[in-house]
Design a protein around this motif. Structure first.
Motif, PDB file in Angstrom:
ATOM      1  N   LEU A   1       0.903  -1.194  -0.072  1.00  0.00           N
ATOM      2  CA  LEU A   1      -0.041   0.064   0.084  1.00  0.00           C
ATOM      3  C   LEU A   1       0.900   1.333   0.041  1.00  0.00           C
ATOM      4  O   LEU A   1       0.548   2.352  -0.784  1.00  0.00           O
ATOM      5  CB  LEU A   1      -1.049  -0.011   1.247  1.00  0.00           C
ATOM      6  N   ALA A   2       2.034   1.366   0.704  1.00  0.00           N
ATOM      7  CA  ALA A   2       2.784   2.549   0.673  1.00  0.00           C
ATOM      8  C   ALA A   2       3.343   2.571  -0.566  1.00  0.00           C
ATOM      9  O   ALA A   2       3.645   3.817  -0.989  1.00  0.00           O
ATOM     10  CB  ALA A   2       3.971   2.045   1.950  1.00  0.00           C
ATOM     11  N   LYS A   3       3.648   1.744  -1.359  1.00  0.00           N
ATOM     12  CA  LYS A   3       4.587   1.805  -2.848  1.00  0.00           C
ATOM     13  C   LYS A   3       3.375   2.271  -3.739  1.00  0.00           C
ATOM     14  O   LYS A   3       3.422   3.371  -4.533  1.00  0.00           O
ATOM     15  CB  LYS A   3       5.017   0.353  -3.279  1.00  0.00           C
ATOM     16  N   LEU A   4       2.170   1.847  -3.328  1.00  0.00           N
ATOM     17  CA  LEU A   4       0.996   2.305  -4.265  1.00  0.00           C
ATOM     18  C   LEU A   4       0.630   3.792  -3.948  1.00  0.00           C
ATOM     19  O   LEU A   4       0.518   4.648  -4.755  1.00  0.00           O
ATOM     20  CB  LEU A   4      -0.592   1.492  -3.992  1.00  0.00           C
ATOM     21  N   GLN A   5       0.879   4.197  -2.688  1.00  0.00           N
ATOM     22  CA  GLN A   5       0.645   5.695  -2.230  1.00  0.00           C
ATOM     23  C   GLN A   5       1.754   6.525  -2.727  1.00  0.00           C
ATOM     24  O   GLN A   5       1.366   7.618  -3.467  1.00  0.00           O
ATOM     25  CB  GLN A   5       0.670   5.782  -0.861  1.00  0.00           C
ATOM     26  N   ALA A   6       2.757   6.010  -2.850  1.00  0.00           N
ATOM     27  CA  ALA A   6       4.020   6.803  -3.530  1.00  0.00           C
ATOM     28  C   ALA A   6       3.803   6.979  -4.891  1.00  0.00           C
ATOM     29  O   ALA A   6       4.308   8.024  -5.479  1.00  0.00           O
ATOM     30  CB  ALA A   6       5.463   6.105  -3.294  1.00  0.00           C
ATOM     31  N   ASN A   7       3.465   6.106  -5.427  1.00  0.00           N
ATOM     32  CA  ASN A   7       3.121   5.869  -7.016  1.00  0.00           C
ATOM     33  C   ASN A   7       2.032   6.996  -7.287  1.00  0.00           C
ATOM     34  O   ASN A   7       2.178   7.926  -8.190  1.00  0.00           O
ATOM     35  CB  ASN A   7       2.743   4.842  -7.734  1.00  0.00           C
ATOM     36  N   VAL A   8       0.967   7.253  -6.226  1.00  0.00           N
ATOM     37  CA  VAL A   8      -0.310   7.912  -6.517  1.00  0.00           C
ATOM     38  C   VAL A   8       0.320   9.445  -6.351  1.00  0.00           C
ATOM     39  O   VAL A   8      -0.177  10.403  -7.173  1.00  0.00           O
ATOM     40  CB  VAL A   8      -1.270   7.724  -5.896  1.00  0.00           C
ATOM     41  N   ALA A   9       1.116   9.458  -5.512  1.00  0.00           N
ATOM     42  CA  ALA A   9       1.566  11.102  -5.226  1.00  0.00           C
ATOM     43  C   ALA A   9       2.430  11.415  -6.320  1.00  0.00           C
ATOM     44  O   ALA A   9       2.579  12.832  -6.711  1.00  0.00           O
ATOM     45  CB  ALA A   9       2.616  11.075  -3.889  1.00  0.00           C
ATOM     46  N   GLN A  10       3.104  10.799  -7.132  1.00  0.00           N
ATOM     47  CA  GLN A  10       3.924  11.237  -8.263  1.00  0.00           C
ATOM     48  C   GLN A  10       3.098  11.434  -9.591  1.00  0.00           C
ATOM     49  O   GLN A  10       3.589  12.071 -10.508  1.00  0.00           O
ATOM     50  CB  GLN A  10       5.032  10.037  -8.675  1.00  0.00           C
ATOM     51  N   MET A  11       1.876  10.827  -9.312  1.00  0.00           N
ATOM     52  CA  MET A  11       1.067  11.201 -10.443  1.00  0.00           C
ATOM     53  C   MET A  11       0.103  12.578 -10.667  1.00  0.00           C
ATOM     54  O   MET A  11       0.232  13.195  -9.482  1.00  0.00           O
ATOM     55  CB  MET A  11      -0.019  10.110 -10.838  1.00  0.00           C
ATOM     56  N   GLY A  12      -0.060  12.918 -11.621  1.00  0.00           N
ATOM     57  CA  GLY A  12      -0.768  14.338 -11.942  1.00  0.00           C
ATOM     58  C   GLY A  12      -2.273  13.951 -11.569  1.00  0.00           C
ATOM     59  O   GLY A  12      -2.721  12.798 -11.389  1.00  0.00           O
ATOM     60  N   PRO A  13      -2.927  15.144 -11.280  1.00  0.00           N
ATOM     61  CA  PRO A  13      -4.419  15.089 -10.920  1.00  0.00           C
ATOM     62  C   PRO A  13      -5.216  14.423 -11.861  1.00  0.00           C
ATOM     63  O   PRO A  13      -6.236  13.940 -11.918  1.00  0.00           O
ATOM     64  CB  PRO A  13      -4.774  16.408 -10.834  1.00  0.00           C
ATOM     65  N   ASN A  14      -5.010  14.290 -13.293  1.00  0.00           N
ATOM     66  CA  ASN A  14      -5.575  14.034 -14.309  1.00  0.00           C
ATOM     67  C   ASN A  14      -5.438  12.470 -14.211  1.00  0.00           C
ATOM     68  O   ASN A  14      -6.363  11.476 -14.977  1.00  0.00           O
ATOM     69  CB  ASN A  14      -5.184  14.459 -15.676  1.00  0.00           C
ATOM     70  N   ASP A  15      -4.256  11.879 -13.897  1.00  0.00           N
ATOM     71  CA  ASP A  15      -3.986  10.140 -13.813  1.00  0.00           C
ATOM     72  C   ASP A  15      -4.509   9.683 -12.712  1.00  0.00           C
ATOM     73  O   ASP A  15      -4.645   8.478 -12.832  1.00  0.00           O
ATOM     74  CB  ASP A  15      -2.445  10.236 -13.904  1.00  0.00           C
ATOM     75  N   ALA A  16      -4.515  10.456 -11.665  1.00  0.00           N
ATOM     76  CA  ALA A  16      -4.797   9.498 -10.281  1.00  0.00           C
ATOM     77  C   ALA A  16      -5.765  10.610  -9.588  1.00  0.00           C
ATOM     78  O   ALA A  16      -5.261  11.573  -8.971  1.00  0.00           O
ATOM     79  CB  ALA A  16      -3.650   9.248  -9.524  1.00  0.00           C
ATOM     80  N   PRO A  17      -6.982  10.297  -9.431  1.00  0.00           N
ATOM     81  CA  PRO A  17      -8.099  11.372  -8.430  1.00  0.00           C
ATOM     82  C   PRO A  17      -7.668  11.343  -7.126  1.00  0.00           C
ATOM     83  O   PRO A  17      -7.046  10.164  -6.767  1.00  0.00           O
ATOM     84  CB  PRO A  17      -9.345  10.770  -8.854  1.00  0.00           C
TER      85      PRO A  17
END
Length: 600
Positions: free
Chosen positions: A57-73
């Motif tokens: 989950l931590a890795k997923l959270q890190a990936n989401v944080a690096q994405m732009g608002p259009n890629d990850a709501p």
């Protein structure tokens, strides 16, 4: 608040104890008791899985944080945060530790149990947003279960620590407060696989209840083999009963009473003691020969699932094994490839040899593997059959003939075991002459293989199950090829009346006393007697004392049943005069309402 749930009575007697829930999961979850010294190992398995999922989950959270608002709501980041919070929640981890350390549940069982408890708390919340978080919790637990899959310890059944049963003098809010003495446990489940039933058979439950199933579903049959009170087809029992609720199981009436009052507890405690006294009286008949008043000797045989069951068979006074359900050697082996799941020739040979030796020189009838219907070999088979009618599909001898290598392995093992004592080989679900020819050819081939190896093997008597109406109507063909027949009334009733015996919604139509069923049974017995061939009944009808006099009157002299039923049936045999019963049985067969004629 006291309430009752109604189902079908399948194993008689009264059980009183705390509820243990087996909760369904979207992935296959093992249920077994661990040994006290394995507590820390199981807790560590949960801890290791939790840390691994937290890292995911931590890795997923890190990936989401690096994405732009259009890629990850932003909702996705919030959802992952909720999952992390649920994962670390003390209500989940503390509850799991409790079930492992106090009840000795394996880690997976403890997880699904605690999930059910917390999920019910979510269901009772007024806030719709909070109620919806139950789905998140389920997803978190599924992640943990997937992480633990394949890391389970070796199954090691062990009695959990328990406290004593409640009595009428107890405070019903906490009948066990302050005493720390043993208490019985009762099992509540939506359904139980045969593999689970075998596991629980070795443990400590005083009774069990399932939502689904009929009187002769395999769950019910194994319940009787555990010789404990049981109710099946109770529909919503697993949803209404909560973990650790006090429960009374009335296996005679098919009633489950939850949270009973002191007065009800006292009443059922008395019934329980009366049942114990009756069993004590029957025990005196154990060494008495089963001979009717007019001198007819009757053979009372045992149905068993595993070699170890021979101990109970001998103790009950059985004069042999009339049905060894060999498929149970093949179940509960859901690891590795299909080949590694199936027991090899040596493992089967040793199991059959133990059964022969356990019966101390008495004959043992081994039925070749009978999987399918309510006995899928594994969870994969069960899922595959979910939308089919497995009772009419590839099962029993059809399954064996479709896999000759597997079948030959079993036949060689049985033939080798026959060198150690008298074995009868029983083939299930035959209906066609072509199936008979194929089966006999493979038996000859198995002998030839053993001859080529120089292996020692023995002679076996060959028998066929009569459990399909087509077989009962073509007995002439069967009696040309087989030394004896065994009537499997469970399936014979199911196929004659077109009723799924595991489906509680049509269970009321399952009728052993239906005129068509009785006619098929009577004709099979009569034809075997005319031709001097052995015939037995090995279905549940054999152990039902309501049918003992009728079967005796029809000429049956060989009954095979669960060991727990032998003494009750023996009592009926000792009171019977077959000469007088013949005319009465003929009248029952000719009646439009055989059940009423039997009762009259």
């Amino acid at each position: 608040m006291t309430f009752a749930v109604h189902g079908l009575p399948v194993a008689r007697g009264i059980a009183i104890g705390r509820a243990v829930l087996v909760v369904s999961s979207r992935i296959d979850v093992a249920h077994y008791f661990i040994k006290p010294e394995e507590i820390e190992t199981e807790i560590d398995r949960v801890r290791t899985a939790r840390n691994a999922v937290a890292d995911e989950l931590a890795k997923l959270q890190a990936n989401v944080a690096q994405m732009g608002p259009n890629d990850a709501p932003h909702e996705l980041a919030a959802l992952l945060e909720v999952h992390q919070m649920l994962l670390q929640d003390e209500a989940l981890s503390g509850g799991v530790k409790h079930w492992i350390s106090e009840r000795l549940y394996n880690a997976e069982w403890a997880l699904t149990t605690q999930l059910e408890i917390i999920a019910r708390q979510f269901d009772e919340m007024e806030d719709p947003y909070l109620r919806e978080r139950k789905a998140d919790l389920e997803q978190v637990v599924e992640r943990l279960l997937h992480r633990m899959k394949g890391t389970a310890a070796v199954l090691a059944p062990s009695p959990p620590r328990r406290k004593r049963a409640a009595s009428a003098d107890d405070d019903n809010d906490d009948p066990t407060a302050g005493d720390g003495i043993d208490v019985p446990l009762v099992l509540i489940a939506h359904d139980l696989s045969p593999a689970d039933m075998l596991q629980f058979k070795k443990s400590v439950f005083a009774g069990f209840v399932t939502d689904v199933g009929g009187r002769t579903s395999h769950t019910a049959i194994v319940a009787r083999s555990m010789d404990i009170p049981a109710v099946v087809g109770a529909r919503t029992a697993s949803q209404l009963v909560r973990q650790d609720d006090w429960v009374i199981i009335d296996g005679d009436a098919g009633v489950v009473i939850v949270d009973p009052s002191p007065i009800i507890l006292a009443e059922y405690g008395f019934k329980q003691r009366q049942g114990d006294l009756e069993r004590g009286r029957l025990a005196r008949l154990r060494h008495k020969p089963a001979i009717t008043l007019d001198g007819q000797r009757v053979e009372l045989l045992a149905n068993i699932e595993m070699p170890e069951d021979t101990v109970g068979a001998v103790k009950a006074g059985a004069v042999g094994v009339g049905l060894f359900r060999s498929e149970f050697l093949f179940m509960g082996r859901d690891t590795g490839t299909r080949q590694t799941r199936l027991p090899d020739e040596e493992e089967q040979y040793q199991a059959y040899k133990r059964a022969v030796e356990g019966m101390q020189g008495m004959p043992v009838t081994i039925r070749t593997i009978d999987v399918g219907a309510d006995k899928p070999l594994d969870s994969i088979s069960a899922n595959k059959q979910e939308h089919l009618n497995p009772a009419l599909g590839l099962r029993a001898i059809r399954w064996s003939l479709a896999d000759p290598a597997m079948f030959l392995t079993q036949l060689r093992a049985i033939l080798r075991a026959a060198a150690h004592g008298e074995i009868h080989l029983l083939i299930p679900m035959l209906a066609h002459a072509s199936e008979i020819r194929q089966t006999l050819s493979l038996i000859d081939f198995a002998r030839a293989e053993l001859d080529n190896r120089g292996a020692v093997y023995g002679h076996v008597k060959l028998g066929a199950m009569i459990e399909i109406p087509a077989a009962a109507l073509t007995l002439r063909i069967f009696l040309k090829h087989f030394d004896f027949l065994s009537i499997g009334t469970n399936d014979l009733i199911q196929y004659t009346l077109a009723i799924d015996r595991a489906d509680e919604s049509v269970a009321h139509l399952y009728d052993p006393a239906h005129p068509a069923v009785l006619r098929l049974v009577a004709d099979t017995i009569a034809e075997c007697r005319r031709q001097g061939k052995g015939v037995a009944v090995c279905g549940e009808m054999a152990g039902d004392v309501a049918f003992t006099r009728l079967l005796l009157g029809l000429g049956l002299r060989s009954f095979s049943m669960h060991p727990s039923r032998i003494l009750a049936v023996k009592q009926e045999v000792l009171r019977a005069d077959t000469g007088k019963l013949e005319a009465w049985a003929k009248g029952v067969l000719e009646s439009d309402d055989p059940a009423a004629a039997m009762a009259g």
